[in-house]
Design a protein around this motif. Structure first.
Motif, short mmCIF file in Angstrom:
data_model
loop_
_atom_site.label_atom_id
_atom_site.label_comp_id
_atom_site.label_asym_id
_atom_site.label_seq_id
_atom_site.Cartn_x
_atom_site.Cartn_y
_atom_site.Cartn_z
N ALA A 128 53.63 121.59 19.40
CA ALA A 128 52.90 121.45 20.20
C ALA A 128 53.23 119.72 20.39
CB ALA A 128 51.41 121.44 18.97
N ALA A 129 53.57 118.82 19.28
CA ALA A 129 53.76 117.38 20.03
C ALA A 129 53.99 117.18 21.96
CB ALA A 129 54.96 116.65 19.18
N THR A 130 52.93 116.23 22.00
CA THR A 130 53.08 116.12 23.66
C THR A 130 53.85 115.10 23.87
OG1 THR A 130 51.92 114.11 23.43
CG2 THR A 130 50.59 116.09 23.70
N ALA A 131 54.79 115.36 25.01
CA ALA A 131 55.84 113.90 25.32
C ALA A 131 55.61 113.40 24.83
CB ALA A 131 56.20 114.65 26.86
N ARG A 132 54.69 112.10 25.18
CA ARG A 132 54.04 110.87 24.86
C ARG A 132 54.22 110.76 23.18
NH1 ARG A 132 49.08 107.90 23.67
NH2 ARG A 132 49.35 106.35 24.25
N GLN A 133 53.82 111.87 22.22
CA GLN A 133 53.79 112.06 21.05
C GLN A 133 54.61 111.88 20.24
OE1 GLN A 133 50.91 115.32 19.94
NE2 GLN A 133 49.27 113.58 20.00
N THR A 134 55.71 112.62 20.98
CA THR A 134 57.55 112.56 20.89
C THR A 134 58.07 111.38 20.61
OG1 THR A 134 57.66 115.27 21.29
CG2 THR A 134 59.37 113.91 21.41
N SER A 135 58.04 110.49 22.19
CA SER A 135 58.14 109.15 22.29
C SER A 135 57.81 108.63 21.44
CB SER A 135 57.97 108.92 24.28
OG SER A 135 59.00 107.79 24.41
N GLN A 136 56.59 108.70 20.92
CA GLN A 136 55.54 107.06 20.39
C GLN A 136 56.99 108.08 18.86
OE1 GLN A 136 51.63 107.71 20.49
NE2 GLN A 136 51.60 106.55 22.07
N LEU A 137 56.51 108.71 18.87
CA LEU A 137 57.00 108.88 16.97
C LEU A 137 58.48 108.71 17.22
CD1 LEU A 137 57.25 110.55 14.24
CD2 LEU A 137 58.32 112.64 15.85
N LYS A 138 59.68 108.68 18.09
CA LYS A 138 60.67 107.98 18.00
C LYS A 138 60.97 106.54 17.53
CE LYS A 138 63.73 110.57 20.52
NZ LYS A 138 64.82 110.71 22.17
N ALA A 139 59.98 105.95 18.57
CA ALA A 139 60.35 104.34 18.82
C ALA A 139 59.89 103.97 17.07
CB ALA A 139 59.42 103.49 19.66
N HIS A 140 57.92 104.72 16.61
CA HIS A 140 57.91 104.84 15.13
C HIS A 140 59.18 105.01 13.86
CE1 HIS A 140 53.59 104.59 17.40
NE2 HIS A 140 53.77 103.54 17.39
N VAL A 141 59.58 105.83 13.75
CA VAL A 141 60.58 106.32 12.99
C VAL A 141 61.90 104.76 13.68
CG1 VAL A 141 62.51 107.79 12.78
CG2 VAL A 141 60.27 108.70 12.92
N THR B 75 61.50 101.59 14.21
CA THR B 75 60.56 100.58 13.11
C THR B 75 60.66 100.75 12.32
OG1 THR B 75 59.59 100.31 15.65
CG2 THR B 75 58.36 99.40 13.61
N ALA B 76 60.36 101.80 11.84
CA ALA B 76 59.88 102.26 10.27
C ALA B 76 61.38 102.19 9.18
CB ALA B 76 59.46 103.12 9.51
N ARG B 77 61.81 102.88 10.21
CA ARG B 77 63.84 102.46 8.94
C ARG B 77 64.25 101.00 9.26
NH1 ARG B 77 65.72 108.04 11.47
NH2 ARG B 77 65.61 109.27 9.75
N ASN B 78 64.18 100.72 10.19
CA ASN B 78 64.47 98.23 10.17
C ASN B 78 63.76 97.99 9.38
OD1 ASN B 78 66.46 99.89 12.38
ND2 ASN B 78 65.13 98.82 13.58
N ARG B 79 62.88 98.33 8.99
CA ARG B 79 61.75 97.94 8.23
C ARG B 79 62.17 98.35 6.75
NH1 ARG B 79 55.87 98.40 8.70
NH2 ARG B 79 56.00 98.25 10.94
N ILE B 80 62.61 99.36 6.60
CA ILE B 80 63.06 100.01 5.05
C ILE B 80 64.23 98.50 4.93
CG2 ILE B 80 64.45 101.81 3.98
CD1 ILE B 80 60.65 101.06 3.49
N SER B 81 65.10 98.46 5.72
CA SER B 81 66.84 97.98 5.76
C SER B 81 66.22 96.95 5.78
CB SER B 81 67.28 98.83 6.94
OG SER B 81 67.66 99.33 6.97
N ARG B 82 65.44 96.55 6.26
CA ARG B 82 65.09 94.75 6.06
C ARG B 82 64.26 94.53 4.64
NH1 ARG B 82 63.80 94.58 11.51
NH2 ARG B 82 61.54 94.68 11.13
N PHE B 83 63.97 95.51 4.51
CA PHE B 83 62.89 94.71 3.19
C PHE B 83 64.08 94.75 2.09
CE2 PHE B 83 60.43 96.45 -0.32
CZ PHE B 83 59.18 95.02 -0.85
#
Length: 280
Positions: free
Chosen positions: A52-65, A67-75
């Motif tokens: 049900a996710a739109t193309a825009r939601q999917t693209s945003q999710l990929k970028a956010h994941v 960013t979040a994974r990199n944030r965890i690695s840095r912390f």
């Protein structure tokens, strides 16, 4: 051998079955790879997206994941967590995978090591994902049993709030792993959490999940605020690298509270200048 076959073996079989019957959300998460309507997100291993996710939601999710994974690695300095992430853009689907269907996201884990992060309609952003990934990181480093039995919920939640930039300043924690944290120069009162009142809850009332999340909305928000204030205060004293020192010590069998206090005492002792000796 007969005793094992007659009593222990049925018990070992019954325990995980009973666990899944009590928590059907976990069973659904474990079968997400075979569930119609969900697919793996291209380029993001371990991430499942509802169709049900739109193309825009999917693209945003990929970028956010990312960013979040990199944030965890840095912390943390590196990343151990391998949780499966499930994105449900519709509330009805989210409620099937997250007990109660409240909040933007939730974390689920099993005693045998499986871990799942479920994102609801409001969970497609880097802060929510980093928050849940931090829970998973603690789970991966300590295991289900130690997190449940030794780690107070105020620390688990407070730590997750440190990578959730809705609650903490990114210029303090979001640094490359080889760059020292300027803990001495940071004043926790320089930033304000998004609440109208400062911390008023004692940590002793925020030990368990029931303690932390019991009560109404305002009390839960105060619980979050208290947790963020305490972990921020501790980190400004001991420095970010000591998060791993603490978790390594707990993983080796040491008591969380003793190590938590001792790290702070040791750091303060090293910062206290020696008294001036009288000259003869």
């Amino acid at each position: 051998m007969r005793l094992f076959v007659r009593y222990l073996l049925p018990l070992l079989i019954a325990l995980p079955i009973g666990f899944l019957l009590l928590y059907p959300q976990l069973w659904r998460c474990m079968r997400i790879g075979q569930t119609p309507g969900f697919r793996l997100l291209d380029g993001s291993p371990g991430v499942y997206v509802n169709q049900a996710a739109t193309a825009r939601q999917t693209s945003q999710l990929k970028a956010h994941v990312l960013t979040a994974r990199n944030r965890i690695s840095r912390f943390w300095g590196d990343r151990h967590g391998q949780a499966v992430l499930i994105y449900c853009p519709k509330q009805t689907d989210y409620e099937q995978y997250c007990l109660g269907g409240e909040g933007a996201g939730c974390s689920l884990g099993t005693p045998w090591g499986d871990s799942f992060l479920v994102l609801g309609p409001e969970g497609n952003n880097a802060d929510v994902i980093a928050h849940e990934l931090c829970h998973d990181e603690l789970f991966a480093r300590l295991g289900w049993w130690r997190v449940k039995r030794q780690i107070p919920v105020w620390f688990n939640e407070g730590l997750a709030l440190m990578v959730d930039y809705r609650f903490s300043p990114p210029d303090l924690w979001d640094k490359p792993a080889d760059m020292p944290t300027p803990a001495d120069s940071f004043d926790v009162d320089e930033y304000q959490l998004p609440f109208t009142q400062r911390s008023v809850l004692p940590l002793s009332e925020l030990e368990s999940t029931r303690d932390f999340f019991g009560g109404g909305y305002e009390r839960v928000m105060l619980a979050y605020q208290t947790a963020a204030d305490e972990v921020s205060r501790w980190l400004t004293t001991v420095g970010r690298a000591n998060v791993r020192v603490l978790t390594n010590a707990v993983a080796s069998g040491q008591d969380f509270r003793q190590v938590y206090r001792q790290l702070e005492l040791d750091k303060r002792a090293r910062r206290t200048p020696p008294p001036n000796r009288p000259t003869r």
